[in-house]
Design an enzyme around this catalytic site. Structure first.
Site, PDB file in Angstrom:
ATOM      1  N   SER A   1       0.841  -1.194   0.000  1.00 29.53           N
ATOM      2  CA  SER A   1       0.000   0.000   0.000  1.00 29.53           C
ATOM      3  C   SER A   1       0.876   1.244   0.000  1.00 29.53           C
ATOM      4  O   SER A   1       2.013   1.222   0.471  1.00 29.53           O
ATOM      5  CB  SER A   1      -0.891   0.022   1.247  1.00 29.53           C
ATOM      6  N   ASP A   2       0.352   2.332  -0.573  1.00 31.07           N
ATOM      7  CA  ASP A   2       0.964   3.616  -0.267  1.00 31.07           C
ATOM      8  C   ASP A   2       0.767   3.835   1.230  1.00 31.07           C
ATOM      9  O   ASP A   2      -0.103   3.224   1.858  1.00 31.07           O
ATOM     10  CB  ASP A   2       0.307   4.728  -1.098  1.00 31.07           C
ATOM     11  N   TRP A   3       1.559   4.705   1.805  1.00 41.49           N
ATOM     12  CA  TRP A   3       1.599   4.843   3.256  1.00 41.49           C
ATOM     13  C   TRP A   3       0.265   5.360   3.789  1.00 41.49           C
ATOM     14  O   TRP A   3      -0.087   6.518   3.602  1.00 41.49           O
ATOM     15  CB  TRP A   3       2.752   5.751   3.657  1.00 41.49           C
ATOM     16  N   GLY A   4      -0.485   4.463   4.449  1.00 42.25           N
ATOM     17  CA  GLY A   4      -1.780   4.841   5.001  1.00 42.25           C
ATOM     18  C   GLY A   4      -2.932   4.668   4.030  1.00 42.25           C
ATOM     19  O   GLY A   4      -4.023   5.199   4.266  1.00 42.25           O
TER      20      GLY A   4
END
Length: 756
Positions: free
Chosen positions: A230-233
């Site tokens: 995932s992208d961060w968050g």
């Protein structure tokens, strides 16, 4: 070393397996010592390492190591040089090995839909073919060092505003033709170790839990073998995401989402086989790095020189009236603008590098150059200072030529937010206009991550687009200005005259939903099809020499869709200095099978030529070079008919062309019904004869049972009108105009469907 990953996974506890699917912290993956699973680190970014300690934040610079900032993608893509980008990737891969980084979080290949996107400096192009070719070369270079890449942000992440929640609303053809191909090319050519899913939703489903995106397309259609992080968050629903094909959540969620995975397996709502498969995919990449560790020296000075070379190969000379460039050391030259001493060379956000050194243009000119400096305006804000301006005007007036270093301050473009306009700071435009009144021999050097409006364009003699040049960009600018380097970059995006000209202008930046109403008409695909005036077209760039194009050869002018077509052209350096030319191949669809852009880039090569030298450039076209995505069959379709092969120096400078005829065996299945038109039947060879019979009866009815219309009727209904009406006449209308019964038409339709 061959490892039995299935055996390792079978020895892990349920909790260990769930834990392996999320980060240990912001930058590390978890380890299981008893099974020999090591802890590995991932790090930004696309144009250099931004390695932070365990407590480092995502966007900040907390304890980031001193490193080398290479030219960001907005500039490096203008090199149109696959070999150069592979070498850049290889160097970053070696730097990652030197600093024990297992995966570099890049490249970023999102399409430049609008000049306003705050992160455009990190993206390659408005063109999916160019972005894909450059990305594949970079990935290949990095991974040659057994360091992974994480190609991002998959997919349709083309703005920063509400990026973590908005939905990109686009039809499948638009996604497949514009926003997917750069990712697809990278997978099919180089197999990136990892993918990074984007924050946004796509047509109402978060990318992080979009099974169609992460499994059906990415793995099923393209054959991706690595893992998706995932992208961060970006995680919304962790269990749903795991089922959809999101293996790794970053960063750590403090164990909360791991517990949800464990609970889902225990209560039977998540099959443990899905979890096992995810862990196996992650471990394969972890060990690919861990089993090929190659500790080495971090060669910062050598890499700095490579960064300079990449910048030199990429900067774009956009204007050179009266051959104002290159500058001569005998000339008295004024350098004006804060960027001359403090260049803006990278963008803000997660890719921001803590550089070990930075060179500027002022201190990089030849030792015998006569350069005087005045700040004129600051590099970091929009502030018109009367004292600074007066000094700049005096300095410019006392020189033979003036070079104005203009551009966007850091605050004007960054990750996290989009620009609201395309203008330079007002203080810069004002001072440029004032300088031109006292010194007409003016050159502008632009420092920007995305196009800007240029109200002074017609009044300046020279314009060098330096974009964001990386930490050695200042030296590259000086070398180009003084002719030590012959500029050879070309624009990887169109420079529009004004923001309102952009095809996404009316539909960019929405909050909850962003509608991609321009469809496939992005960048030059729109501007060129509309024949719209632009500041500078896609693929445009000047040199200190000139090139002639000649002798176009095409291997087959009657190919089938299964053939590879080879296109060759001779390029000659007709000037007095050595130089490099970027030869571009576009394809124009003349078949009328779909509404398509007037031309699309399908090949390019960069060659180096000495004065008077001729070289042959050869490019190949395959099935996809001619195809468009047909949503009815959910596949690529090559129509039979004519295509024009265009060879150019830019999208608007086509030097040679030749038409070929494609003999495609592909057919679109035709489902005939009451609203199928006679025109559609005529255009299908299998139903054309029936269409003629139906039309004959329809026209007979229209003429009152006579073979030809009366004179009065002919005056009222022209032949052209009859043809147009016939073409658009649905079969159901033949009950009114052709004396057919519904039963007759139903029978005819049934027979036609067997033919089609």
């Amino acid at each position: 070393m061959e490892r039995d990953l299935k055996k390792i996974v079978s020895q892990m506890t349920l909790e260990e397996k769930a834990g392996m699917c999320s980060g240990l912290d912001f930058w590390h993956l978890k380890h299981v010592d008893r099974l020999g699973i090591p802890e590995v680190m991932v790090s930004d970014g696309p144009h250099g390492l931004r390695k932070q300690d365990d407590k480092g934040d995502h966007l900040g610079m907390n304890d980031s190591i001193k490193a080398v900032c290479f030219p960001p993608a907005a500039l490096s893509a203008c090199s149109f040089d696959r070999k150069l980008m592979e070498e850049m990737g290889e160097t970053i891969g070696k730097e990652a090995q030197a600093n024990d980084v297992s995966v570099v979080l890049g490249p970023a290949v999102n399409i430049k839909r609008s000049p306003l996107c705050g992160r455009n400096f990190e993206y390659y192009s408005e063109d999916p073919y160019l972005a894909g070719e450059i990305a594949a070369a970079f990935v290949n270079g990095v991974q040659s060092q057994h360091v992974g890449t994480s190609i991002k942000h998959f997919a349709a992440n083309n703005q920063e505003y509400h990026r973590m929640s908005n939905s990109s609303e686009a039809d499948e053809r638009t996604l497949r033709e514009i926003y997917f191909p750069a990712f697809e090319t990278a997978v099919k050519k180089t197999q990136p170790y990892t993918f990074m899913c984007s924050y946004n939703q796509i047509n109402g489903t978060f990318a992080s839990e979009n099974k169609w995106l992460l499994t059906d397309v990415l793995r099923g259609d393209w054959g991706f073998k690595g893992y998706v992080m995932s992208d961060w968050g970006a995680v919304n629903d962790r269990v749903k995401g795991l089922e959809a094909g999101l293996e790794l959540e970053m960063p750590s969620s403090g164990g909360a989402n791991d517990a949800l995975i464990v609970e889902a397996v225990k209560n039977g709502t998540l099959k443990e086989e899905i979890l096992n498969q995810a862990v196996e995919r992650i471990l394969r990449i972890v060990f690919e790095y861990a089993d090929h560790r190659a500790p080495q020296e971090f060669t910062t000075e050598k890499d700095h020189e490579e960064a300079r070379h990449i910048a030199e190969e990429s900067m774009v000379l956009l204007k050179n009236a009266d051959d104002i460039l290159p500058l001569k050391t005998s000339e008295k030259v004024a350098f004006i603008g804060g960027f001359a001493k403090k260049p803006r060379f990278q963008g803000g956000g997660s890719s921001h590098i803590n550089c070990f050194k930075v060179t500027n243009a002022f201190y990089s000119v030849p030792s015998d150059a006569q350069v005087i400096y005045a700040e004129g305006f600051p590099a970091d804000r929009d502030l018109y200072d009367d004292t600074l301006a007066a000094e700049a005007l005096k300095t410019a007036g006392n020189a033979d030529k003036v070079v104005i270093f203009a551009g966007l301050p850091d605050s004007f473009e960054s990750e996290g937010y989009d620009r609201s306009h395309m203008r330079l700071p007002e203080c810069q435009n004002r001072l440029i206009a004032e300088i031109l009144k006292v010194q007409p021999n003016a050159v502008i050097v632009l420092h920007n991550g995305s196009p800007v409006e240029m109200p002074w364009l017609s009044d300046v003699k020279g314009l060098l687009e330096a974009y964001l040049g990386g930490q050695a960009g200042g030296a590259a600018v000086a070398n180009i200005l003084y002719g030590k380097v012959n500029p050879s970059g070309k624009l990887a995006e169109t420079m529009p005259l004004k923001l309102a000209d952009n095809p996404s202008y009316l539909n960019f930046g929405g909050g909850e939903k962003v509608e991609y109403r321009e469809g496939v008409f992005v960048g030059y695909r729109y501007y060129d099809t509309k024949e719209m005036e632009v500041a500078f077209p896609f693929g445009y760039g000047l040199s200190y020499t000139s090139f002639a194009y000649d002798n176009l050869r095409i291997s087959s002018v009657n190919p089938t869709e299964k053939d590879t077509v080879t296109v060759s052209v001779d390029i000659t350096n007709t000037g007095n200095v050595a130089g490099k030319e970027i030869v571009q191949l576009y394809v124009k669809d003349l078949t009328g099978s779909a509404i398509r852009p007037v031309k699309e880039l399908k090949g390019f090569e960069k060659i180096s030529l000495n004065p008077g030298e001729t070289k042959t450039v050869t490019m190949t076209l395959d099935n996809r070079s001619f195809a468009w995505y047909h949503t009815g069959i959910h596949d690529w379709f090559v129509a039979s008919g004519d295509y024009e092969i265009l060879i150019g120096a830019s999208s608007r400078d086509i030097r040679l062309s030749e038409t070929i005829h494609m003999n495609s065996s592909q057919e679109i299945p035709m489902h005939i019904h009451m609203n199928t038109t006679l025109g559609e039947l005529f255009r299908n060879p299998k139903t054309a004869d029936t269409a003629k019979e139906l039309t004959k009866k329809y026209l007979l009815s229209l003429n009152g049972g006579e073979e030809t219309a009366s004179e009065a009727a002919s005056e009222a209904i022209s032949e052209e009108m009859t043809q147009a009406m016939t073409d658009s006449m649905p079969l159901r209308a033949l009950m009114s105009f052709g004396d057919f019964s519904r039963e007759e038409l139903t029978d005819i339709i049934e027979k036609l469907n067997k033919l089609a």
